[in-house]
Design a protein around this motif. Sequence first.
Motif: not given
Lengths: 269, 417
Positions: A200-208, A260-261, A248-255
């Motif tokens: 429903g929205h194109y951008w929600t500032w989800d941590p990823k 980012a829960q 790399l933070i974006c790819w792995f670190g966010v987990n």
Amino acid sequence: MEGQNMWLDFPIYASVAIVCWLAASGLFLSSGKKLMNQMAAGLSFAGTAFLLVFITILWVNIQRPPMRTLGETRLWYAVFLSGIGLVSYLRWKYKWLVSYSLGLAMVFLIINLNHPETYDKTLMPALQSPWFIPHVIVYIFAYAMLGASSLIALRNLFFVPTERTIKGPIQMADNLVYLGFSFLTLGLLFGALWAKEAWGHYWTWDPKETWAFITWMFYLVYIHYRFRHPSEHKKAMAVLAVSFAILLICWFGVNYLPSAQNSVHVYSE
Amino acid sequence: MSNEKGRKFGQHPWSYREGSTISAAILLIGFSIQAASGGTVLLIAGFPWNLILGVVFLGLLVFSFYFWQKHPVIKGLGSVKAALPAILGFTFLILLMGFVKQDVESRNALVKLFGLSHLVKTWPFILINLYLMILLGIVTMKRLIPYNFKNAGFFLNHFGLFLILFSTALGSSDMQRLSMNCNENQIEHRAVDVSGKVVELPLSIKLLDFNIDEFRPKVTIVDNKTNEIVQNRGIDQLEMLDRDSFDIAQYHLKMEQFLASSEKAGDAYIKAIEPGSAPSAKVVVTNPTDHTRVSGWISSGSYVNSPEAFRLNEYYSLVMLPAEPRKFSSRINIQTKSGKSVMTTVEVNKPFHIDGWTIYQTSYNTEMGRWSELSILELVHDPWLPLVYIGIFLMMAGAVFLFVSGKPKNGGTEHVA
């Protein structure tokens, strides 16, 4: 072999690919003979092809695109990185770059060997979208391009080049960044269009999303910096190296970030 | 660079001194106002004020560029020396968002004071956004006049981003995202927004049928003492019951019967379709090392029935996990105030558009699973969306340009007017 957990066979495929790539790197670095280089290129292609066979069987076996888990994305990354190394060798003849790319691809296979995957056929409804495959493929391809450019950056930071010897590599870094950045932009925008259809929205500032945007901004800094300061090589290379760390933070670190829960992007391990 | 020291602040040509000072000042002023205003949440005025604001902003931008394009300030704002510090300033804010969890109430005094937990609605974010828009607007016009096709990629990327920032900022207050709970065979015309406020809609929705299609359930082996899933070489042993026989852990499993919907009858399960019916399977498990063979029933259970595990021996049991949804959808009848009556199905990733509203399938009563009679829909009204989409498509075209043309030659300065 129906029903067999494909990941149990992974060590066989991974070892063959690693042996091919080790041999290819050895040949590339050891001799200058044309035949040896051709053999090396053939071996590096064989390793990549073998991995693609594994991905294909895995795809058929789990009945969904293998792009959901971190281990699955690492698999694609190894394929793209080795492929990009080979293509850039065929195009620019940088043997050190193809060897580095193969080395990095091997690291990703070894990580996968040490962190075996669960065998999961299910795909949550939100991910069942025509956007899923282009979004992930475009992203992994961008990451592989930018990964290769960061190898150039590291090399130029540690083996201090002269004005003359840096010209070729930095041009190549620029080419890889422009290609990688255009894919990064497409991946980001595909994600936005998909999100609009699914959530429903194109951008929600989800941590990823936030970290993907930060990554995008860092490469934006590199592009603008190179644009205005074409002869400040060292600083540009430093920006490029930092940008890859952010990627790399974006790819792995966010987990692992507490912020980012509950993100839809936190891949299951 | 030699005349840099003799140059007064603000004089042409700008260096990073001017660019960084402005970006730093914007952040500083932004955070100061934010702290002084006691952490209030900012909202841009809704229609028609946002439209008026947008038109005035565009007018001022074009007007200033037209009359003062030779002025050191306009020239400076259109340079990389202003753009880079602005990008870095914006990146700094987004980095804060990357580390501080957003949209939750924080107890940290510093986070509260500067509004760090809802950064997109704070002064520094809005001001730096405005500044970026000014820079993007100026460079777009600078490259557009005189027209040169070689600047097309530049235009697409910069103007596309401008349009996205512009329309998302102004449109944020006109966008409505509402959640509607629909019960089967009931007509609903109210929904709630994020703050829980009830909103009356210009349309009503009647849920005719909610439907879930599930994957076959998975089975796994658990330790009788710890109740933990048994692993093999570090991998959880999970197998989907979509085949008649397979190996799991050290056992071989043969499925004699699978019932997608069943009830317990005595020691066995029989086919049944009523609320709370759950999947079950009769399995024969062989241990190849000692050739023992056991057979029994497993069931995942439901909100009515308890799950049934099958004890293989004194150490391990076979259990069935709850089935995961493959897709879920709602068959609905929509009546609009404008007199339309539409029968349609909404599904995850397949929303329905009507009269400026988009209807999404979002959730259901997960406890009841496939027996849920509740469907949760999301209704979105976003009149500024077409403008955002134009921006997105311009940027996509710009990305293709980057891909095809690569890095501009001579540092890209040759096509700059």
